[in-house]
Design an enzyme around this catalytic site. Sequence first.
Site, PDB file in Angstrom:
ATOM      1  N   ASP B 225       0.834  -1.209   0.000  1.00 40.27           N
ATOM      2  CA  ASP B 225       0.000   0.000   0.000  1.00 40.27           C
ATOM      3  C   ASP B 225       0.872   1.263   0.000  1.00 40.27           C
ATOM      4  OD1 ASP B 225      -2.655   1.376   0.464  1.00 40.27           O
ATOM      5  OD2 ASP B 225      -1.583   1.999   2.278  1.00 40.27           O
ATOM      6  N   LYS B 229       1.442   4.317  -3.043  1.00 35.67           N
ATOM      7  CA  LYS B 229       1.415   5.778  -2.822  1.00 35.67           C
ATOM      8  C   LYS B 229       2.711   6.423  -3.312  1.00 35.67           C
ATOM      9  CE  LYS B 229      -1.759   5.155   1.032  1.00 35.67           C
ATOM     10  NZ  LYS B 229      -1.850   4.899   2.486  1.00 35.67           N
TER      11      LYS B 229
END
Lengths: 370, 370
Positions: B225, B229
């Site tokens: 995750d 980003k």
Amino acid sequence: MAPNPIYLGVVGVGGVGTAFLQQLAKLPNAPSLVLLARSSQTLLSPAPSYSPAIPAADWQTASTAPSITKSGALSSSELISYLSSAPGRSVLVDNTSDPKLASAYPEFLKAGISIVTPNKKGFSSDLSLWKDIFASAASGKALVYHESTVMAGLPVLSTLRDLVATGDEVTRIEGVFSGTLSFLFNTFAPVSSSGSPAKWSDVVIKAKELGYTEPDPRDDLNGMDVARKLTILARISGLEIQSPSSFPIESLIPSELASLPATSAGVAEFIARLPEFDGSMDALKEQAEKAGKVVRYVGSIDIATKEVKVGLQQFDNDSAIAGLKGSDNVVSFYTKRYGSNPLIIQGAGAGGDVTAMGVTADLIKVIERL
Amino acid sequence: MAPNPIYLGVVGVGGVGTAFLQQLAKLPNAPSLVLLARSSQTLLSPAPSYSPAIPAADWQTASTAPSITKSGALSSSELISYLSSAPGRSVLVDNTSDPKLASAYPEFLKAGISIVTPNKKGFSSDLSLWKDIFASAASGKALVYHESTVMAGLPVLSTLRDLVATGDEVTRIEGVFSGTLSFLFNTFAPVSSSGSPAKWSDVVIKAKELGYTEPDPRDDLNGMDVARKLTILARISGLEIQSPSSFPIESLIPSELASLPATSAGVAEFIARLPEFDGSMDALKEQAEKAGKVVRYVGSIDIATKEVKVGLQQFDNDSAIAGLKGSDNVVSFYTKRYGSNPLIIQGAGAGGDVTAMGVTADLIKVIERL
């Protein structure tokens, strides 16, 4: 998005103005610079074609070119007349700190001229002017962007407007809004002090020598610049603040020295007598240290009680405000959605380049919307 | 600015979707909600009038009203056909995390449908999709806003885009981009530890019980995750990152446990065996403490060397990253203009309300530009 041509008038070529023109010159799809005003001279693209444009990077050379019209200083109504007659939408970028030009913003906006500016005066003076500016923008279908009026290019006003527009409930705003006062207190009362403690008067003199203060340091120490920024933040949050003098401002000018004249002799006497007050500043610092804290000069807004304050407060050593470095600014937004840990924005809040960056970013947004 | 009517399709009514609909319902001059899709059912305003609109606050009641058309799940091409036939500009708000819908963004955009989304998948998968999205937006004269794909509603992507667009030179980006990993390390290795030190496995179990981790904590601990980003931030900064797996990601899943299946039995065995590795986590923590530092799980991008990294690093106790509280996120932008002290943005980077806030703020900006 084939953009219609947009015509740009720029007033002011000081530190921010010069940096802005450099950024403008490198902008892809930049609007057409048709007016550039300094106090002494105004350059204009000849009407009615508004062409050729003034080259932003090279305006000083262009000022001697016969294709560019030269004029003395123009009045607000002359600026409005010229820009509103352009063959497309127009934008005024006001890179001055002139209260007189700011008071004419409503007339520009009613004439359909959008405004981008780092000039605090229009937004932090009488509430009536603030209201007139936004009502005039609506009636003239023009836009007003002024990000750099608070903490330069840091995304402070845009963030606060987003919070409000999406229905969050801002409960408290707190921060260090002056680079000068940040430097003074970070140096005078650091969190971890190694070496001999600095005297307040020595720190002020050092800051003045480094160019971190206004030529008259009392213009920083009186807190008025911070009060103007708080006025803007409070108004965006929905509080009807009449003026920056309608809430308490703790001045760091000792009352005994308040009546010294605003002359260079007055500055010199102020500096000479400042050491008399080192003892009281030390006492403030030590009082905070005894509580495991540091003293800082901050502004705060409590939305529920409508309380706006500017002055000294004590902060925990591990707080964001205590941890500031150099002349950095910081703002904490406490809101219903963000809960107990605020949304924090921190960084350089003054300086030509970063202030101009806020102006240029605003200009890009205005162009995207026109 | 008398706005033309704008037609809105919303996909997804989970945590973010529900919070978004609540915010949409309170928006002045909200666009007309004409499509609302869940996995099981799609509500539609009847064509060709696209009226009445679906009431955002009260869509569950409206789903039984005869004036609203009901349908099963629609394909991307059916969504595009419906939205692009609306009698005005249309916007798709994708509140899912569906990679399939994200892969169809280019088709929406080419059809003139703007996109607002917190769904990372379209922007952090293959570079070809990223390029296709922005090229399609240009050719379809449509807009793409995705602020909430990184740190939820915090103004991270808009700030980075402003820095780049105004010609600043971003040199380094560094931060804590996962609320879950922030909580784990702030709890496991606090700056000032009072009381007995926590065991890593206990902290993970506590976080899982509090709902701070994904149902399978390995989905947080694998770092993917954070890598997604970083991919988005690096691409906006101008680096051509092929995919989130094209740079090093330090997984916090011990290699001995990497092959456990992604089943509930696998989760249970993972949790049960995690204490075997507490010793190595303690060693990392103590190594940092000996250097007067703390260990944190961060992402960083060095623009000049094009180095993107995700993993454990040591930070000074008085750094912004060490000082984080709870599950807060923080990002530091180092740029040429901001000099040695970075521009810092900090706060809650996850949660339905603050993620939806970023979506709603983006939608407002899209409406202002359409």
